[in-house]
Enzyme design. Structure first.
Site, short mmCIF file in Angstrom:
data_model
loop_
_atom_site.label_atom_id
_atom_site.label_comp_id
_atom_site.label_asym_id
_atom_site.label_seq_id
_atom_site.Cartn_x
_atom_site.Cartn_y
_atom_site.Cartn_z
N CYS A 31 0.81 -1.12 -0.01
CA CYS A 31 0.18 -0.01 -0.05
C CYS A 31 0.87 1.32 -0.05
O CYS A 31 0.69 2.18 -0.92
CB CYS A 31 -0.85 -0.08 1.21
SG CYS A 31 -0.20 -0.38 2.77
N1 LIG Z 1 -3.74 -4.34 5.47
C1 LIG Z 1 -3.37 -3.61 4.27
O1 LIG Z 1 -3.50 -2.44 4.28
C2 LIG Z 1 -2.42 -4.28 3.01
C3 LIG Z 1 -2.24 -3.47 2.11
C4 LIG Z 1 -1.41 -4.11 0.82
C5 LIG Z 1 -1.02 -5.35 1.15
N2 LIG Z 1 -1.45 -6.08 2.47
C6 LIG Z 1 -0.79 -7.35 2.43
O2 LIG Z 1 -2.02 -8.40 2.04
C7 LIG Z 1 -1.74 -9.31 2.90
C8 LIG Z 1 -2.96 -9.52 4.02
O3 LIG Z 1 -3.07 -8.44 4.72
P1 LIG Z 1 -4.18 -8.14 5.97
O4 LIG Z 1 -3.87 -6.86 6.30
O5 LIG Z 1 -5.49 -8.67 5.32
O6 LIG Z 1 -3.84 -9.10 6.91
P2 LIG Z 1 -4.55 -9.93 8.04
O7 LIG Z 1 -5.88 -8.93 8.34
O8 LIG Z 1 -3.58 -10.31 9.38
O9 LIG Z 1 -5.27 -11.42 7.58
C9 LIG Z 1 -4.35 -12.17 6.98
C10 LIG Z 1 -5.31 -13.48 7.12
O10 LIG Z 1 -4.04 -14.50 6.57
C11 LIG Z 1 -4.49 -15.67 7.69
N3 LIG Z 1 -2.95 -16.13 8.10
C12 LIG Z 1 -2.36 -15.63 8.83
N4 LIG Z 1 -1.19 -15.88 9.20
C13 LIG Z 1 -1.05 -17.22 8.48
C14 LIG Z 1 -0.16 -17.99 8.21
N5 LIG Z 1 0.91 -18.18 8.68
N6 LIG Z 1 -0.42 -19.08 6.96
C15 LIG Z 1 -1.84 -19.09 6.45
N7 LIG Z 1 -2.73 -18.07 6.98
C16 LIG Z 1 -2.53 -17.30 7.55
C17 LIG Z 1 -5.40 -15.44 8.65
O11 LIG Z 1 -6.53 -16.06 8.55
P3 LIG Z 1 -6.77 -17.42 9.46
O12 LIG Z 1 -5.81 -17.52 10.75
O13 LIG Z 1 -8.23 -17.35 9.74
O14 LIG Z 1 -6.30 -18.25 8.45
C18 LIG Z 1 -5.73 -13.83 8.50
O15 LIG Z 1 -6.98 -13.22 8.80
C19 LIG Z 1 -0.56 -9.36 3.86
O16 LIG Z 1 0.55 -9.97 3.18
C20 LIG Z 1 -0.43 -7.97 3.70
O17 LIG Z 1 1.00 -7.40 3.81
C21 LIG Z 1 -2.03 -5.59 3.39
#
Ligand SMILES: NC(=O)c1ccc[n+]([C@@H]2O[C@H](COP(=O)([O-])OP(=O)(O)OC[C@H]3O[C@@H](n4cnc5c(N)ncnc54)[C@H](OP(=O)(O)O)[C@@H]3O)[C@@H](O)[C@H]2O)c1
Length: 337
Positions: free
Chosen positions: A153
Site C-alpha cells: 500500500c
Molecule cells: N492491510 C493492508 O492495508 C494491506 C495493504 C497491502 C497489502 N497487504 C498485504 O496483504 C496481506 C494480507 O493483509 P491483511 O491486512 O488482510 O492481513 P490480516 O488482516 O492479518 O489477514 C491475514 C489472514 O491470513 C491468515 N493467516 C495469518 N497467518 C497465516 C499463516 N501463517 N498461514 C496461513 N494463513 C495465515 C489469517 O486468517 P486465518 O488465521 O483465519 O487463516 C488472517 O486473517 C499481507 O501480506 C499484507 O502485507 C495488506
C-alpha cells in the site's frame, strides 16, 4: 469465472470478498481461512448481506487452504502474510493465475528481498515468473502474467506520483517521503500497539528513514537508494496519505509530465493545488494526487484507501487487465462519506 480467496477473514480478504461478490464476471467464490474452516461464511463474515449470501456465487462454507487449493478456479487471490503466502500457494503456482497480495513475489532482485525481509525469497523458481502489479505501469506484462505480485500500500501511494517524474528528479538529494496510514494497514492482529486505547487520539512515526520494508520495494521500482521513507500511524481505520518532497530540474516540466501521463487513467485524479483527502478515496480504487511547486522543490501529495487501491481494489484491477475485461469492472464505487 471462479475465484478463490486465501486469508478471507483478514482485512484485505474481506474487501476482496465484497468486491468480487458484486463483480459482473465472477460466478463462483471460495473463501478460505485456517481458523474458520468448516464454518458458515455468514458466521465468519457477518457483515455480508443476506442478498449477497443468497446470490449463489459464494460458497456458503469457509474452506481450509488445502481444500481451497484443490480446485482454485480461474484465479487465486492470496491475502496471507508474507512468508506464508508463496509457500501456501505453491501447489498451484504455474497452473492457476495467482494474485499475491503479500510481498513474497514483489522483488526482481533476491538480494533486495533478503535485505528487506531477512530471508531469501520463497519459491525461488517462480520469482522470475511474477509481474509487479502496479496496474497503471505494467499493463502489457500483466496481460500474460501467471503470478501477479500486488504492490504494497505504501509503495502504491508513493510510486504513482513519482514514476512519471523519473527523468525529472535530481538524484543528488534524497527523496523525502512522509506517509500516514490507517490502522488496518497493519492487518487484523492481536498486538498491544494496535489496541483502540493505544491508537485513538494518538499518532506516531515508526520505522523511519530506511528501516521500513516498503523502502526496499519503492527503491527497486524507482531504481534509486536515495529515499528517506517515514511512515506514521494515525487514528483512522482505513486510508493512506503520502507527502513526498523531491528536487526537480524543471518544475513546470515535471508537472506537465505528471499531467500527460495520467490524462486518461480511470483511477487517477490529479487535483493540482487542491490537496487530496483520504475520505475522497475511501472505499474506492482511486488515487488522488496534488502538488505544490516551490522553486526546484516539488511537493507531491497522494491519497489512497490502503485496503482498496493499496490492496484488494488494485488486485481486482489486475485481474481485469489479465483477463481482458474493462479495467473498471466491479470497481466503480463512489467514496464513502
Ligand atoms: N492491510 C493492508 O492495508 C494491506 C495493504 C497491502 C497489502 N497487504 C498485504 O496483504 C496481506 C494480507 O493483509 P491483511 O491486512 O488482510 O492481513 P490480516 O488482516 O492479518 O489477514 C491475514 C489472514 O491470513 C491468515 N493467516 C495469518 N497467518 C497465516 C499463516 N501463517 N498461514 C496461513 N494463513 C495465515 C489469517 O486468517 P486465518 O488465521 O483465519 O487463516 C488472517 O486473517 C499481507 O501480506 C499484507 O502485507 C495488506
Amino acid at each position: 469465472m471462479k475465484a478463490t480467496i486465501l486469508g478471507a477473514t483478514g482485512y484485505t480478504g474481506m474487501v476482496l470478498l465484497r468486491i468480487l461478490a458484486q463483480h459482473p464476471r465472477i460466478t463462483g467464490i471460495t473463501a478460505s481461512s485456517r481458523t474458520m474452516a468448516g464454518r458458515p461464511l455468514a458466521e465468519a463474515d457477518p457483515g455480508l448481506s443476506r442478498s449477497t449470501l443468497e446470490k449463489g456465487c459464494l460458497d456458503p462454507i469457509v474452506r481450509s487452504p488445502a481444500e481451497a487449493l484443490e480446485s482454485p478456479g480461474d484465479v487465486l487471490f492470496s491475502a496471507l502474510p508474507h512468508g506464508a503466502s508463496a509457500d501456501t500457494c505453491s501447489p498451484v503456482l504455474g497452473k492457476t493465475l495467482v494474485i499475491d497480495l503479500s510481498a513474497d513475489f514483489r522483488f526482481s532482485d533476491p538480494r533486495s528481498f533478503a535485505a528487506s525481509y531477512g530471508t531469501p525469497p520463497p519459491q525461488a523458481e517462480f520469482q522470475s515468473r511474477s509481474v509487479y502489479g502496479l496496474s497503471e505501469w505494467n499493463r502489457d506484462l500483466l496481460k500474460n502474467a501467471e503470478i501477479i505480485a500486488n504492490p504494497g500500500c505504501y509503495p502504491t501511494a508513493t510510486l504513482l506520483p513519482l514514476l512519471p517524474l523519473r527523468d525529472q528528479i535530481r538524484r543528488e538529494t534524497p527523496l523525502v517521503v512522509n506517509a500516514l496510514s490507517g490502522i488496518t494497514g497493519a492487518g487484523k492482529k492481536e498486538k498491544t500497539n494496535l489496541l483502540y486505547a493505544e491508537r485513538t487520539e494518538n499518532a506516531t512515526a515508526y520505522s523511519v528513514g530506511r528501516q521500513h520494508r516498503h523502502t526496499g520495494e519503492i527503491a527497486e521500482q524507482l531504481e534509486t537508494e536515495q529515499i528517506l521513507f517515514s511512515p506514521h500511524l494515525i487514528p483512522v481505520k482505513q486510508g493512506m496519505l503520502v507527502t513526498t518532497t523531491i528536487s526537480v530540474r524543471d518544475g513546470n516540466a515535471a508537472v506537465a509530465a505528471l499531467e500527460e501521463r495520467y490524462r486518461s487513467e480511470p483511477f487517477v485524479t490529479l487535483t493540482g493545488s487542491a490537496m487530496p483527502e483520504t475520505r475522497h478515496v475511501r472505499g474506492t480504487n482511486h488515487v488522488r494526487i496534488g502538488w505544490q511547486l516551490e522553486g526546484n522543490s516539488l511537493i507531491l501529495v497522494s491519497a489512497i484507501d490502503n485496503l482498496w487501491k493499496g490492496a484488494a481494489g488494485q488486485a481486482v484491477q489486475n485481474m481485469n487487465i489479465r483477463f481482458g475485461f474493462d479495467e473498471t469492472e466491479g470497481l466503480q464505487q463512489e467514496a464513502d462519506l
